[in-house]
Design an enzyme around this catalytic site. Structure first.
Site, mmCIF file in Angstrom:
data_model
loop_
_atom_site.group_PDB
_atom_site.id
_atom_site.type_symbol
_atom_site.label_atom_id
_atom_site.label_comp_id
_atom_site.label_asym_id
_atom_site.label_seq_id
_atom_site.Cartn_x
_atom_site.Cartn_y
_atom_site.Cartn_z
ATOM 1 N N SER A 555 37.462 42.416 50.647
ATOM 2 C CA SER A 555 37.258 43.664 50.146
ATOM 3 C C SER A 555 38.010 44.717 50.679
ATOM 4 C CB SER A 555 35.661 44.142 50.249
ATOM 5 O OG SER A 555 35.192 45.161 49.219
ATOM 6 N N ASP A 641 33.818 41.318 38.829
ATOM 7 C CA ASP A 641 33.688 42.190 40.138
ATOM 8 C C ASP A 641 33.890 43.812 39.727
ATOM 9 O OD1 ASP A 641 33.694 43.454 42.496
ATOM 10 O OD2 ASP A 641 35.259 42.138 43.262
ATOM 11 N N HIS A 676 31.472 40.625 42.917
ATOM 12 C CA HIS A 676 32.190 40.800 44.220
ATOM 13 C C HIS A 676 31.599 39.788 45.327
ATOM 14 C CE1 HIS A 676 34.558 43.462 46.629
ATOM 15 N NE2 HIS A 676 33.272 43.791 47.428
#
Length: 704
Positions: A555, A641, A676
């Site tokens: 991320s 995501d 995610h």
């Protein structure tokens, strides 16, 4: 198409020039077309990369199976959490060998004085009721995640929400626990959480939930009356796009609180929980650059609100105020430059204060007096992560605490404040694990501007100081901290001689608020250069060597390792970038994308500021891909995501393949039904971890 007996070719993305102009700067983006994941051509491109990645790593198959088997062998597959008492029941979760998901359960307490949790067992507790079996709920779905699982105050109903795609949009349902039947009350498209109000004198049951706007910002709180059949009432809406909202019930069950916050400021609204249809009132109006959180406490017999705030200093202060005069603050714990206060938990008899000192979390306890005196709790281990465990009951006579470290599995203990006696209720069972074989230490690395960067290092004791194959991990954004954590999967790396190191770079919160401030907006480069300086230190001191050093981040940590790939590709043999935020400028320039406006406090606003625009363009991994010898790269993403869109790693990999001069492997792997957090289900997650770790071990030359 390649013949069946040939390995698939690596896809080459076509170039479709697309231009954008901001602040007099025109950028040509050849791969912007990859943003449309509803386009079958884009999906075919991602699938083709998956096929190529699988073929290119097929020689890892036996190693992947070995790692998966090791994770499985080190995990007690049939297990249960320590039961938590809430009113008339013990609540806990169970896992069963061979099943992907947990089972949420409860069992009745023996009597009102029954505070000793039941003996942990492989079998269901007497009188067990299954509240939610995710294995059943997951049938027919490739993915499942829980957004809420909350029992009504009388214990009769379960409010729960599920996501079956990974996009973090949940469907909220209400179940009669006794019969297992679903009520007609259903709400689509809700966000995380569900909060019950106490049942009214008229017997009304009200449930509060949160929804998001088109930009995936939690912007509204709604009230639903069970069984009423009427339209739900929006009780709060946050118009400022920088702010997100949430709701909760205080542990005392006296107050409902709505918290609305941006990165830099916050505001809390409160309502007497016995009047759930009443009007919320603001406790302290928001102020720019002032954050505060609120807890209800009873100090010396008086109802008070506890305010943890940064109005008087970066590292926060703890104050209290009468519930009817919240502006009259009395300082309980003053601000200190070397201590960052992080949270306060209130119980009927005591307080728990969490804070950071010296780069590590600490915990102090105090009696709930008018002038509480806090005493730091010592878990007996220095490099440790600690805090209160689940303590849902306001007036419980004992307090549960939890801790873990890089070498100590997660531990839950119970403290009797009256006697000081500590009882370990559970330490995670890790079959075949011997903690005496491993060691963890803290290093300090001097960055190029003189900052002292903490580095955690964990390894087997029989692995020398170097040079050893090393996996260097980092994050460095949002004031998030990478505190010590135990990992079963990491044993598969360390038992093959790999050293695991964590660079606690600026932009994180390990060293207090200033550490965060000096790693965001126009000081964001510190995050990347700190990581590079740590890597160079490991090499220069003989602990590591570039041919056996891999970087990993996910991320915003993917942004970190993506930027590092441009800054110092010669330092690493490989880079793993999970759901990486590698095209930040493109995303932050588009306020219609999820989370963008709220992110401007973190990154700056490149739409309004030419300085921010140029600064971000100078560090953006995608913008700065150039003809240079990149190390091998494994990038992962998920089609659904909503936090980091899959277009970012897809574009980045396409550009890397077009520019890299090293000939090293650059791979993209996309989960086609996930979000995610990646795949759901514990066995599926273990296989994904095994896939990445096999790749890492191969790059480190430790794949024996």
């Amino acid at each position: 198409m390649s013949p069946a007996n040939e390995a698939p070719a690596q896809p080459v993305a076509k170039k479709v020039p697309s231009s954008r102009t901001f602040h007099g700067d025109t950028v040509i983006d050849d791969y912007a077309w990859l943003a449309d994941t509803s386009d079958e051509e884009v999906l075919d491109y991602l699938r083709a990369h998956n096929a190529y990645t699988e073929a290119a790593t097929a020689h890892h198959e036996s190693l992947r199976e070995a790692i998966f088997g090791e994770i499985k062998a080190h995990t007690q597959e049939t297990d249960m959490s320590v039961p938590q008492r809430r009113k008339d029941h013990w609540y806990y979760a169970r896992t069963v060998e061979g099943k992907q998901y947990g089972i949420h359960c409860r069992a009745p307490i023996a009597g009102p004085d029954d505070w000793a949790p039941p003996v942990l067992s492989d079998e269901p507790l007497p009188g067990e009721q299954v509240l939610l079996d995710l294995n059943i709920e997951a049938e027919g779905h490739e993915y499942i995640a829980v957004g809420a699982a909350s029992v009504s105050p009388d214990g009769a109903l379960l409010a729960y929400s599920l996501d079956t795609s990974g996009d973090e949009r949940f469907t909220l349902r209400i179940k009669d626990i006794a019969t297992g039947e679903l009520l007609p009350d259903t709400v689509e498209g809700v966000f995380y959480g569900a909060t019950w109000a106490p049942i009214t004198e008229a017997g009304e049951r009200h449930l509060f939930y949160t929804t998001v706007d088109d930009a995936w910002r939690a912007d509204s709180i709604w009230r639903h009356e069970i069984g009423s059949g009427s339209d739900d009432v929006r009780v709060f809406h946050e118009p400022d796009q920088r702010f997100g909202v949430g709701i909760g019930l205080t542990r005392s069950e006296k107050y409902l609180m709505i918290a609305t916050s941006s990165t830099l400021s916050s505001e809390t609204h409160v309502l007497d929980a016995t009047d759930p249809t009443g009007e919320f009132r603001v406790l302290r109006p928001r102020e720019e650059d002032v954050e505060y959180s609120v807890e209800h406490a009873v100090l010396g017999g008086e109802d008070r609100f506890l305010f943890l705030h940064n109005r008087t200093g970066l590292n926060f202060e703890l104050a209290s105020a009468p519930v009817d005069a919240p502006e009259q603050w009395t300082v309980l714990v003053p601000h200190r430059d070397d201590v960052r206060l992080e949270y306060v938990d209130a119980y009927a008899r005591r307080l728990a204060l969490g804070y950071r000192r010296g780069g590590l979390p600490r915990l102090a306890l105090a009696e709930a007096t008018a002038a509480p005196e806090f005493t730091e709790w010592d878990p007996g281990e220095e490099l440790v992560n600690l805090g209160p465990a689940a303590n849902p009951e306001w007036d419980a006579p004992r307090l549960r605490l939890a801790y873990e470290s890089f070498v100590t599995p997660g531990t839950v203990l119970e403290l009797n404040p009256a006697t000081g006696e500590q009882t370990v209720l559970k330490r995670a069972n890790v079959p075949g694990y011997d903690a005496a074989l491993y060691t963890a230490e803290r290093l300090w690395v001097t960055a190029r501007d003189g900052a002292e960067v903490p580095v955690s290092v964990v390894r087997r004791k029989d692995v020398g100081d170097g040079p050893a194959p090393t996996l260097l991990y980092g994050y460095g954004s949002y004031e998030a901290t990478l505190d010590p954590w135990f990992s079963v999967a990491r044993l598969s790396l360390m038992d093959r001689g790999v050293v695991f190191a964590v660079a606690h770079v600026r932009g994180g919160g390990e060293m207090g608020r200033a550490w965060y401030d000096h790693g965001k907006q126009l000081e964001k480069r510190n995050t990347f250069t700190d990581f590079v300086d740590v890597a160079r230190h490991l090499v220069d001191t003989g602990r590591a060597e570039p041919r056996r050093l891999v970087a990993m981040g996910g991320s915003a940590g993917g942004l970190l390792v993506g930027a590092v790939a441009n800054l110092a590709p010669e330092l690493f043999s490989g880079i793993v970038a999970d759901v990486p935020f590698v095209d930040p400028l493109t995303s932050i320039l588009d306020p219609s994308l999820p989370l963008t406006v709220g992110e401007w406090d973190e990154w700056g606003n490149p739409l309004e500021s030419a300085e921010v625009y140029r600064y971000m363009r100078d560090y953006s991994p995608y913008e700065n891909v150039a003809a240079k010898p990149y190390p091998a790269i494994l990038a992962t993403t998920s089609l659904n995501d909503t936090r980091v869109l899959p277009t970012e790693p897809a574009k980045w990999v396409a550009k890397l393949l077009d520019h890299s001069t090293s000939g090293e492997q650059i791979l993209l792997k996309t989960e086609m039904v996930a979000g995610h957090a990646g795949v759901s289900g514990r066995y599926a997650k273990w296989r994904e971890t095994a896939f990445e770790y096999a790749w890492v071990l191969d790059r480190l030359g430790a794949a024996q």
